[in-house]
Design a protein around this motif. Sequence first.
Motif, PDB file in Angstrom:
ATOM      1  N   CYS A 171      41.401  40.666  36.301  1.00 12.47           N
ATOM      2  CA  CYS A 171      42.356  40.076  37.251  1.00 12.47           C
ATOM      3  C   CYS A 171      43.176  41.162  37.951  1.00 12.47           C
ATOM      4  CB  CYS A 171      43.291  39.118  36.516  1.00 12.47           C
ATOM      5  SG  CYS A 171      42.494  37.595  35.949  1.00 12.47           S
ATOM      6  N   VAL A 172      43.672  42.120  37.171  1.00 11.78           N
ATOM      7  CA  VAL A 172      44.464  43.207  37.741  1.00 11.78           C
ATOM      8  C   VAL A 172      43.622  44.019  38.728  1.00 11.78           C
ATOM      9  CG1 VAL A 172      45.693  45.351  37.187  1.00 11.78           C
ATOM     10  CG2 VAL A 172      45.979  43.347  35.729  1.00 11.78           C
ATOM     11  N   LEU A 173      42.373  44.255  38.375  1.00  8.15           N
ATOM     12  CA  LEU A 173      41.468  45.045  39.212  1.00  8.15           C
ATOM     13  C   LEU A 173      41.213  44.360  40.559  1.00  8.15           C
ATOM     14  CD1 LEU A 173      39.975  47.733  38.751  1.00  8.15           C
ATOM     15  CD2 LEU A 173      37.982  46.415  38.027  1.00  8.15           C
ATOM     16  N   TRP A 174      40.960  43.047  40.524  1.00 11.30           N
ATOM     17  CA  TRP A 174      40.689  42.310  41.764  1.00 11.30           C
ATOM     18  C   TRP A 174      41.937  42.209  42.647  1.00 11.30           C
ATOM     19  CZ3 TRP A 174      36.343  41.401  44.126  1.00 11.30           C
ATOM     20  CH2 TRP A 174      35.156  41.351  43.388  1.00 11.30           C
ATOM     21  N   ILE A 175      43.104  42.099  42.050  1.00 12.90           N
ATOM     22  CA  ILE A 175      44.345  42.081  42.841  1.00 12.90           C
ATOM     23  C   ILE A 175      44.517  43.416  43.572  1.00 12.90           C
ATOM     24  CG2 ILE A 175      46.871  42.024  42.698  1.00 12.90           C
ATOM     25  CD1 ILE A 175      46.577  40.031  40.380  1.00 12.90           C
ATOM     26  N   TYR A 176      44.274  44.488  42.858  1.00 16.23           N
ATOM     27  CA  TYR A 176      44.399  45.821  43.453  1.00 16.23           C
ATOM     28  C   TYR A 176      43.410  45.989  44.604  1.00 16.23           C
ATOM     29  CZ  TYR A 176      44.650  50.957  43.688  1.00 16.23           C
ATOM     30  OH  TYR A 176      44.797  52.257  44.106  1.00 16.23           O
ATOM     31  N   TYR A 177      42.176  45.515  44.414  1.00 15.24           N
ATOM     32  CA  TYR A 177      41.166  45.600  45.478  1.00 15.24           C
ATOM     33  C   TYR A 177      41.606  44.811  46.716  1.00 15.24           C
ATOM     34  CZ  TYR A 177      36.976  44.405  48.115  1.00 15.24           C
ATOM     35  OH  TYR A 177      36.074  44.191  49.135  1.00 15.24           O
ATOM     36  N   ALA A 178      42.088  43.568  46.496  1.00 13.11           N
ATOM     37  CA  ALA A 178      42.494  42.726  47.629  1.00 13.11           C
ATOM     38  C   ALA A 178      43.671  43.340  48.384  1.00 13.11           C
ATOM     39  CB  ALA A 178      42.855  41.331  47.119  1.00 13.11           C
ATOM     40  N   LEU A 179      44.587  43.988  47.665  1.00  8.20           N
ATOM     41  CA  LEU A 179      45.735  44.629  48.318  1.00  8.20           C
ATOM     42  C   LEU A 179      45.323  45.858  49.129  1.00  8.20           C
ATOM     43  CD1 LEU A 179      48.398  44.380  45.452  1.00  8.20           C
ATOM     44  CD2 LEU A 179      48.306  43.025  47.564  1.00  8.20           C
ATOM     45  N   LEU A 180      44.232  46.510  48.699  1.00 10.13           N
ATOM     46  CA  LEU A 180      43.734  47.675  49.433  1.00 10.13           C
ATOM     47  C   LEU A 180      42.920  47.284  50.666  1.00 10.13           C
ATOM     48  CD1 LEU A 180      42.584  50.029  46.514  1.00 10.13           C
ATOM     49  CD2 LEU A 180      44.558  50.356  48.029  1.00 10.13           C
ATOM     50  N   MET A 181      42.611  45.977  50.798  1.00 11.26           N
ATOM     51  CA  MET A 181      41.798  45.486  51.918  1.00 11.26           C
ATOM     52  C   MET A 181      42.579  44.446  52.722  1.00 11.26           C
ATOM     53  SD  MET A 181      38.859  47.105  51.530  1.00 11.26           S
ATOM     54  CE  MET A 181      37.653  46.153  52.435  1.00 11.26           C
ATOM     55  N   PRO A 182      43.724  44.839  53.304  1.00 12.89           N
ATOM     56  CA  PRO A 182      44.531  43.850  54.051  1.00 12.89           C
ATOM     57  C   PRO A 182      43.805  43.282  55.258  1.00 12.89           C
ATOM     58  CG  PRO A 182      45.318  46.094  54.453  1.00 12.89           C
ATOM     59  CD  PRO A 182      44.299  46.181  53.369  1.00 12.89           C
ATOM     60  N   GLN A 183      42.903  44.054  55.840  1.00  8.52           N
ATOM     61  CA  GLN A 183      42.169  43.585  57.021  1.00  8.52           C
ATOM     62  C   GLN A 183      41.222  42.429  56.694  1.00  8.52           C
ATOM     63  OE1 GLN A 183      41.753  46.459  55.502  1.00  8.52           O
ATOM     64  NE2 GLN A 183      39.565  46.918  55.233  1.00  8.52           N
ATOM     65  N   SER A 184      40.819  42.332  55.440  1.00 11.67           N
ATOM     66  CA  SER A 184      39.912  41.249  55.020  1.00 11.67           C
ATOM     67  C   SER A 184      40.652  39.949  54.727  1.00 11.67           C
ATOM     68  CB  SER A 184      39.111  41.679  53.787  1.00 11.67           C
ATOM     69  OG  SER A 184      38.294  42.791  54.086  1.00 11.67           O
ATOM     70  N   ASN A 185      41.967  40.036  54.553  1.00 13.23           N
ATOM     71  CA  ASN A 185      42.795  38.854  54.290  1.00 13.23           C
ATOM     72  C   ASN A 185      42.265  38.049  53.087  1.00 13.23           C
ATOM     73  OD1 ASN A 185      44.864  36.997  54.636  1.00 13.23           O
ATOM     74  ND2 ASN A 185      43.718  35.767  56.119  1.00 13.23           N
ATOM     75  N   LEU A 186      42.152  38.721  51.944  1.00 13.64           N
ATOM     76  CA  LEU A 186      41.617  38.090  50.728  1.00 13.64           C
ATOM     77  C   LEU A 186      42.740  37.409  49.930  1.00 13.64           C
ATOM     78  CD1 LEU A 186      39.233  41.006  49.666  1.00 13.64           C
ATOM     79  CD2 LEU A 186      38.621  38.912  50.887  1.00 13.64           C
ATOM     80  N   ILE A 187      43.464  36.528  50.621  1.00 14.71           N
ATOM     81  CA  ILE A 187      44.629  35.878  50.021  1.00 14.71           C
ATOM     82  C   ILE A 187      44.254  35.024  48.812  1.00 14.71           C
ATOM     83  CG2 ILE A 187      44.488  33.934  51.634  1.00 14.71           C
ATOM     84  CD1 ILE A 187      47.690  35.456  50.091  1.00 14.71           C
ATOM     85  N   PHE A 188      43.092  34.355  48.877  1.00 16.67           N
ATOM     86  CA  PHE A 188      42.683  33.490  47.759  1.00 16.67           C
ATOM     87  C   PHE A 188      42.276  34.306  46.529  1.00 16.67           C
ATOM     88  CE2 PHE A 188      41.914  30.682  51.454  1.00 16.67           C
ATOM     89  CZ  PHE A 188      42.740  29.631  51.081  1.00 16.67           C
ATOM     90  N   ILE A 189      41.793  35.526  46.735  1.00 18.37           N
ATOM     91  CA  ILE A 189      41.508  36.420  45.614  1.00 18.37           C
ATOM     92  C   ILE A 189      42.810  36.805  44.919  1.00 18.37           C
ATOM     93  CG2 ILE A 189      40.622  38.712  44.979  1.00 18.37           C
ATOM     94  CD1 ILE A 189      38.372  36.948  45.756  1.00 18.37           C
ATOM     95  N   ILE A 190      43.849  37.054  45.721  1.00 16.92           N
ATOM     96  CA  ILE A 190      45.149  37.450  45.160  1.00 16.92           C
ATOM     97  C   ILE A 190      45.786  36.301  44.392  1.00 16.92           C
ATOM     98  CG2 ILE A 190      47.502  38.177  45.743  1.00 16.92           C
ATOM     99  CD1 ILE A 190      46.312  39.685  48.133  1.00 16.92           C
ATOM    100  N   THR A 191      45.752  35.083  44.957  1.00 19.93           N
ATOM    101  CA  THR A 191      46.429  33.947  44.313  1.00 19.93           C
ATOM    102  C   THR A 191      45.832  33.616  42.948  1.00 19.93           C
ATOM    103  OG1 THR A 191      44.996  32.437  45.563  1.00 19.93           O
ATOM    104  CG2 THR A 191      47.187  32.900  46.469  1.00 19.93           C
ATOM    105  N   ILE A 192      44.514  33.465  42.891  1.00 20.89           N
ATOM    106  CA  ILE A 192      43.910  33.039  41.626  1.00 20.89           C
ATOM    107  C   ILE A 192      43.993  34.121  40.564  1.00 20.89           C
ATOM    108  CG2 ILE A 192      41.561  33.736  42.254  1.00 20.89           C
ATOM    109  CD1 ILE A 192      42.717  30.751  40.054  1.00 20.89           C
ATOM    110  N   ASN A 193      43.872  35.379  40.952  1.00 20.44           N
ATOM    111  CA  ASN A 193      43.941  36.449  39.962  1.00 20.44           C
ATOM    112  C   ASN A 193      45.366  36.713  39.490  1.00 20.44           C
ATOM    113  OD1 ASN A 193      41.139  37.739  39.482  1.00 20.44           O
ATOM    114  ND2 ASN A 193      41.208  37.478  41.698  1.00 20.44           N
ATOM    115  N   THR A 194      46.348  36.405  40.336  1.00 24.02           N
ATOM    116  CA  THR A 194      47.744  36.468  39.889  1.00 24.02           C
ATOM    117  C   THR A 194      48.000  35.404  38.827  1.00 24.02           C
ATOM    118  OG1 THR A 194      48.442  37.260  42.062  1.00 24.02           O
ATOM    119  CG2 THR A 194      50.148  36.380  40.622  1.00 24.02           C
TER     120      THR A 194
END
Length: 288
Positions: free
Chosen positions: A56-79
Amino acid sequence: MAGISVGIWTSAFGVLGNIVSFMVFLSPLPTFYSIYKKKSTEGYQSIPYVVALFSCVLWIYYALLMPQSNLIFIITINTIGCFIETFYVGIYLFYAPKKARVQTVKMLLLLVVGGFGAMVLVIQFLFKGAVRGQIVGWICLVFSVCTFAAPLCILRKVIKTKSVEYMPFLLSLFLTLNAVMWFFYGLLKRNKIVAIPNILGFTFGILQMILYVVYNKKEKNVIKEQKLRELQNHVIISDEQKKLPQLTEEQIIDIVKLGAIVYSEKFNARGTEAAKVENMPKLQTVDA
């Protein structure tokens, strides 16, 4: 219009992925309720929950490093997953024996704190821009593939024992649905890091359900045959216990003669009693 349609479908799969993933995160609740009731971990391992927390921590970090992809749903569920897995690990540490508690703490320090912390330092200081997201993305991909490949041990056990006792069908179903949702989410986002691991997850999920159907049916047939065999054995034993001994012809003749003698004696006794009654003097009656 096409862009709006794709956006709607992406959001739909993102929401569905969050819902299914949330249910998967909640699936160990009965285990931890049992631990709470019995005040003991009863041999359960903390490895799956520590690994899930790291993921979960790893996927949150990845999504934060890819703001252009707008992976908001990856951030929400992994949080949400981080909070749930932390809760599980906390309960485990509270009720685990000293040895298991020490091993869990070591694993947390090594994997979540040390491993993740070292990775962040290396990525932030040695790489720049989009390269950071790409490197972390490939780490996430490899880690997810390893996670999805973990059920191979269970599949091997099912085939070897011909029993589905250690492979709950509902969990396999939800994991398969989870892989489908996130695959389409990654596909619509054109993000191979999200899509590729879930192809493997979907494949293993379908394989698990097929094995469950096959071996669950065989297991039921085996149980039915065993019960039928036990019933047949019970009936045979009962018949043998109640079976009368076979008599010879001479023994049958003797039994018939004995029965005739007994009957004749009873008949003679009744005739003698009747004669005595007839020979008894009659009482004389006096007229008034």
